[in-house]
Motif scaffolding. Sequence first.
Motif, PDB file in Angstrom:
ATOM      1  N   VAL A 390      -1.364  20.815 -10.451  1.00 50.32           N
ATOM      2  CA  VAL A 390      -1.896  20.999  -9.094  1.00 50.32           C
ATOM      3  C   VAL A 390      -1.314  19.954  -8.149  1.00 50.32           C
ATOM      4  CG1 VAL A 390      -3.982  20.850  -7.686  1.00 50.32           C
ATOM      5  CG2 VAL A 390      -4.017  22.117  -9.840  1.00 50.32           C
ATOM      6  N   ILE A 391      -1.218  18.707  -8.599  1.00 51.90           N
ATOM      7  CA  ILE A 391      -0.652  17.643  -7.752  1.00 51.90           C
ATOM      8  C   ILE A 391       0.785  17.985  -7.368  1.00 51.90           C
ATOM      9  CG2 ILE A 391       0.010  15.211  -7.691  1.00 51.90           C
ATOM     10  CD1 ILE A 391      -2.395  14.758  -9.679  1.00 51.90           C
ATOM     11  N   ARG A 392       1.567  18.467  -8.326  1.00 53.60           N
ATOM     12  CA  ARG A 392       2.945  18.883  -8.022  1.00 53.60           C
ATOM     13  C   ARG A 392       2.958  20.027  -7.014  1.00 53.60           C
ATOM     14  NH1 ARG A 392       3.164  18.960 -13.811  1.00 53.60           N
ATOM     15  NH2 ARG A 392       3.976  16.968 -14.631  1.00 53.60           N
ATOM     16  N   ALA A 393       2.039  20.977  -7.192  1.00 60.57           N
ATOM     17  CA  ALA A 393       1.975  22.118  -6.278  1.00 60.57           C
ATOM     18  C   ALA A 393       1.636  21.678  -4.860  1.00 60.57           C
ATOM     19  CB  ALA A 393       0.954  23.137  -6.785  1.00 60.57           C
ATOM     20  N   VAL A 394       0.755  20.685  -4.737  1.00 60.73           N
ATOM     21  CA  VAL A 394       0.395  20.180  -3.410  1.00 60.73           C
ATOM     22  C   VAL A 394       1.594  19.491  -2.772  1.00 60.73           C
ATOM     23  CG1 VAL A 394      -1.041  18.519  -2.170  1.00 60.73           C
ATOM     24  CG2 VAL A 394      -2.073  20.027  -3.868  1.00 60.73           C
TER      25      VAL A 394
END
Length: 411
Positions: A390-394
């Motif tokens: 999720v952090i990468r996606a953000v």
Amino acid sequence: MNAWIEAENRHSASNYKPLPVVLTRGQGVWLWDVDGKRYLDMMSAYSAVSFGHGHPVLVEAMVAQARQLAVTSRAFHTDRLGPFLQLLCEMTGLPKALPMNTGAEGVETALKAARKWGHKVKGIADGQAEIIVCNGNFAGRTTTIVGFSSEPQYRDGFGPFAPGFVSVPFGDAAALEAAITPRTAAFLVEPIQGEGGIIVPPAGYLAACREICTRHNVLLICDEVQTGLARTGRLLACQHENVKPDGLILGKALGGGLLPVSAFLAREDVMAVFRPGDHGSTFGGNPLASAVGTAALQLLKQDNLAERADKLGARLLEGLRAIRHPAIRGVRGKGLLIGLDLDPAQVSARTFCERLLQHGVLSKETHETVVRFAPPLVITEQELDAGLDVIRAVFDTVPADRRMPAESLPA
């Protein structure tokens, strides 16, 4: 969801700025909002929920004790306090403990003990004892504590403040030694500054402070309300440098994420300054808190949570440092206490947290530039990896004109 937020805004003082989510249920590392959406908790209520939400062992300990006996005040002995304090002292290696409720109360207890020790034992004139603190510290919100904060907002309008505090740069042992005078009773320090932005001092700093304090007969008091109880990969963060403090403050995780439990622990001569009537708390050391605190400490040992935090923290650090984006100024921390430092010219930490929220991950910014990641210590590798995804996606939603090469990415 808006109705709950509007009701809170209408009736609550505006002393917090929560993210726009209304939570209603928690289990393990997961939280659910009133609309049924699930979120991964990457904050753990500032480390208070180290065992996860609703841990069945802790809930059972609390419910069973609540049915038996909850609160009596310290006007009487109970069968729960002695075993709790014995276990706490055995695990930390300090012989005496004074139970309180919140972390701030634990700090206030430490300050009173240090001042009285300075006068009664060290021989500092009454009312003249000084305590050295660090710039960037955060020890709570009482008027005494905010008085020695270096954050202007924490002090604004709340004076006058208590004298007797001297501030030095964090991570600078030479500055500590230069600030010591015959009036110095204690040095109060966080081994890692949490609210200050997950600031890790240089290697050897705490050990050098220990040597300096010993040589000058100054108490070394470690505020481990946030860093203690396995959060950084050791039972206590000061153990990373094999440092044994003269005084220790614990809280947050000590209550198992169920109720406030804190304690000040110290060597014999420090705690001996207290006499009946000197200090106390109606709720401090109550049977309910003692039962939950005992169960929490037993779980900590039984489930090897310090080792878990060390291993999973390394995994999280590696995953965060592998993200290449110009908005990242640095990644720092120990164990499962990690700060992601962002360039506010590219994205504010608040905005980043709001985007994480939209993608099902909960965290909170500190000092407008740092996103903290401190999930429950019971998190699994799979859950941690899901959070990293999720952090990468953000970051993919954050505009970037260029990508930093691996060799230029700050650690």
